[in-house]
Design a protein around this motif. Sequence first.
Motif, short mmCIF file in Angstrom:
data_model
loop_
_atom_site.label_atom_id
_atom_site.label_comp_id
_atom_site.label_asym_id
_atom_site.label_seq_id
_atom_site.Cartn_x
_atom_site.Cartn_y
_atom_site.Cartn_z
N ILE A 58 43.69 43.58 32.64
CA ILE A 58 43.10 43.00 31.40
C ILE A 58 44.65 42.27 30.67
CG2 ILE A 58 42.79 42.93 28.34
CD1 ILE A 58 40.44 43.85 30.86
N ASP A 59 45.22 41.05 31.12
CA ASP A 59 45.87 39.89 31.00
C ASP A 59 45.59 39.58 29.31
OD1 ASP A 59 48.23 37.77 32.20
OD2 ASP A 59 48.40 39.40 30.50
N ARG A 60 47.13 38.94 28.89
CA ARG A 60 46.75 38.14 27.21
C ARG A 60 45.36 37.40 27.03
NH1 ARG A 60 50.83 39.23 23.06
NH2 ARG A 60 52.30 39.57 24.50
N ASP A 61 44.99 36.64 27.74
CA ASP A 61 44.09 36.38 27.36
C ASP A 61 43.33 35.70 28.71
OD1 ASP A 61 46.26 33.97 26.27
OD2 ASP A 61 45.37 35.00 24.61
N ARG A 62 42.91 36.76 29.34
CA ARG A 62 42.15 37.03 31.12
C ARG A 62 41.57 37.98 30.73
NH1 ARG A 62 45.73 35.02 36.23
NH2 ARG A 62 47.23 36.18 35.58
N GLN A 63 40.61 38.11 32.03
CA GLN A 63 40.58 39.20 32.46
C GLN A 63 40.68 39.35 34.49
OE1 GLN A 63 36.92 42.04 33.07
NE2 GLN A 63 35.81 40.04 33.52
N TRP A 64 42.38 39.69 35.00
CA TRP A 64 43.01 39.74 36.38
C TRP A 64 41.62 40.01 37.45
CZ3 TRP A 64 45.66 41.54 39.91
CH2 TRP A 64 45.61 40.62 41.47
N PHE A 65 40.93 39.52 38.27
CA PHE A 65 40.44 40.91 39.33
C PHE A 65 41.46 41.16 40.53
CE2 PHE A 65 37.17 40.32 36.57
CZ PHE A 65 36.56 38.98 36.54
N LYS A 66 41.49 42.13 40.47
CA LYS A 66 42.80 42.57 41.73
C LYS A 66 41.86 42.62 43.32
CE LYS A 66 46.22 44.33 44.36
NZ LYS A 66 47.05 43.57 45.25
N ALA A 67 40.68 42.92 42.63
CA ALA A 67 39.45 43.61 43.84
C ALA A 67 38.58 43.51 43.13
CB ALA A 67 39.73 44.98 44.38
N ASN A 68 37.50 42.62 44.50
CA ASN A 68 36.04 42.05 43.83
C ASN A 68 35.23 42.06 45.23
OD1 ASN A 68 34.39 40.09 43.44
ND2 ASN A 68 35.87 38.20 43.27
N VAL A 69 33.89 42.32 44.73
CA VAL A 69 32.77 42.27 45.39
C VAL A 69 31.78 41.90 45.52
CG1 VAL A 69 31.69 43.42 46.71
CG2 VAL A 69 33.75 44.41 46.76
N GLY A 70 31.31 41.29 44.83
CA GLY A 70 30.14 40.65 44.64
C GLY A 70 30.28 39.35 44.35
N LEU A 71 31.69 38.57 43.31
CA LEU A 71 31.49 37.47 43.33
C LEU A 71 32.73 36.06 43.92
CD1 LEU A 71 32.11 38.73 39.45
CD2 LEU A 71 30.49 37.75 40.69
N PRO A 72 32.02 36.42 44.87
CA PRO A 72 33.26 35.33 45.90
C PRO A 72 33.81 33.99 45.09
CG PRO A 72 31.30 35.80 46.97
CD PRO A 72 30.67 36.49 45.82
N GLY A 73 34.71 34.01 45.17
CA GLY A 73 35.67 32.62 44.83
C GLY A 73 35.88 32.79 43.29
N THR A 74 36.13 33.87 42.59
CA THR A 74 36.18 34.39 41.27
C THR A 74 37.40 35.06 41.29
OG1 THR A 74 34.01 34.15 40.67
CG2 THR A 74 35.56 34.79 39.35
N ALA A 75 38.09 34.67 40.82
CA ALA A 75 39.47 35.60 40.94
C ALA A 75 39.90 36.30 39.11
CB ALA A 75 41.06 34.87 40.98
#
Length: 746
Positions: A58-75
Amino acid sequence: MAGPYQMKAAPKRKNEEASLAALNALRVLDSEPEPEFDAIVRTAAEICGAPISLISLIDRDRQWFKANVGLPGTAETPREFAFCDHAVLGSDLFEVPDAMQDSRFADNPLVVGSPDIRFYAGAPVLLNDGICVGTLCVMDRKPRRLSEKQRETLRCLSRTVAHALQGRYAIRETLRLVSRLSEQHELLRVTLQSVADGIVTTDAEGNVSLLNPVAERLTGWSTSEAQGRGLSEVLCVIADASVVASQSGSYDLLVSRGGRRYGIEKSVTPILKEDGSVLGEVCVFRDVTEQRRSYAQIAYRATHDMLTGLANRSEFDTQLGRALHTTRTTRVRHALMYIDLDQFKRLNDACGHAAGDRLLKQFARLLTATVRGGDTVSRLGGDEFAVILVDCALDDARRLAQEICDHMEDFRFAHGELKFRVGASIGVVRIDDHWRSEAVLLQAADAACFAAKEAGRNRVHLWGETDLAVQAREEGLRWAMQIEQALDENRFQLFAQRIVPLNRPANAVHAEVLLRMVARDGALVPPGAFLPAAERYNLSSRIDRWVLLRTLHWLRSASNQARIDMLSVNLSGHSVGDPAFHVWACGKLDEAGSALCSKLCLEITETSGVSNLVQAAAFIVALRSRGVRVALDDFGSGTASFGFLKKLSVDFLKIDGQFVREMLTDALNEAAVRCFVDVAKVVGMKTIAEFVESPAVMSQLKRMGVDYAQGFLVHQPEPIDGLLDDFPNAVARAPTQSVHELRTCS
């Protein structure tokens, strides 16, 4: 959607600025994917059975994904839409069973649009100082809940994420420190003594100049012995051959001077002067042997059955999909065996679960020893097993299956001084390219197994398209699918049939709740059409839950509760013997309150009560302590002795209709009814006669002392919403009605 909602973003964390500072200090935002984090989300998705799993920071204005399964192309996504922004407010797992029913998320763009989130569970990632920087979460596109085991695993994995983030930060901090102090040798030497990671430095020619104590311990070389030697000689690193091919990235093994092996993570960085010239290199590495062992254990648990050590259902589904794919892309053909142990439930009930587990492990060993080394042997659940025979002709598969049956013919399971004969019914199906899906293929194998069991047990049955037994099995499967669809689409309807007292006026409504399925064309389907399939495919408990919830809702919303004496709800044998159902039902009854409980009666059949005597007795005690009355249904239809009535403290004895319907023309039936009435009076139970269809039978029951009557003479079943209409006039008219033409409608 239950009502109009307006999505509200989660409030900021109490220590918001400290959390953001801690996250930035980790220097992980917008970094490249890393194998250890990818492995964690894959494991979380596998264990929780979820299509989506993320490590969300959880960043100031976003949630950023360090690892991702199931949402390809979404960071990343905006923070205001993030479920995880709610999860980081607490210190324990945050779960949303159905986002469409939760006012915080019902109109969230991630719910009403892609990726269509309906379920969410997130465990906060807490650093050593207690600061939360994000979550490890799983999501699904359908409503659901995690089991307690899955919740605990998700918590454990979130702690692993925190350790990995801090370990990653520690390595980079060490490298930064070493680079800054590269020319201050004495200060460097003192500093390196206290660093927890192994550090080896070299000169410009690549020869070792220094090892810190950790590096000396792990490599087996002292600094004095290693100085002047090449780095690869002192730090002997090889690829970890034990890492499975499906895992991404590479894993290193350090082989010490004495031959001991350590799993390590390492990083090599040049030591530069201010002018850019190279002074040498510094290699920082850390021992991650235990961490990798933990990862391996988690991965093993995700793919193996813990009791037998065989592949579990999830791994079996994966391997079956691969086998079916190869038949479509090559000429290789495989075979599938579906195996069900005969008489397992009888042995399990007689000897206990520990003995049943012992039998399952013995059979797993026998099965593994019989099939070929490259075949996938799986336990699907309970006493059901499957084997995928790779590159195997159908005749060879049948021979192997018959060999298993032959072994079981000679096998005897010993429990104390007792010996039990246990067989195996096996269905065999060719895996070729005509199967449209894994599910259809597995259904065919299950159907063939059922045909083997129907043909006499401990035998092999090959799938054949024209098998009558298989066709009957397919019909049952179709009903099972219709039941699941009807449950998902709420296409069931409650009916009710009144029960009237024989020796006093009916001052309030007493009725039994009945069930009808509503077909897609609106036609009503009687229970006799779909309940056998529900029992066969373990759907009866889901139906029981649906009926009990709707009955409690109807009671709660009834306009005149004072006119309701009691509603009786039938429970299946599965529910009576299922402790999980008992816990769920008692929870719902506690929520309903004592007033509604006093108007409820749960009916269990004689056969289910006897076959699950211990569980049934404990459940009955729990129900009656809440004011719920209990009836023993279909009494006389089973093989129970009257002695069981002492162990099952019920309020009503419902006399099976087979004795009531023809009691005036069958002296034995009449004697049985008299006997049941006398026994019920002795143990203090009220009697209810079922299938009362003529005034003469009703009069005789009244003379015999039966307390209540139920049947078409009394009341033809009708939708429950009309139950209170025209009461008590309808009850007064009932005994004069003709009912013979209605018998087929029950």
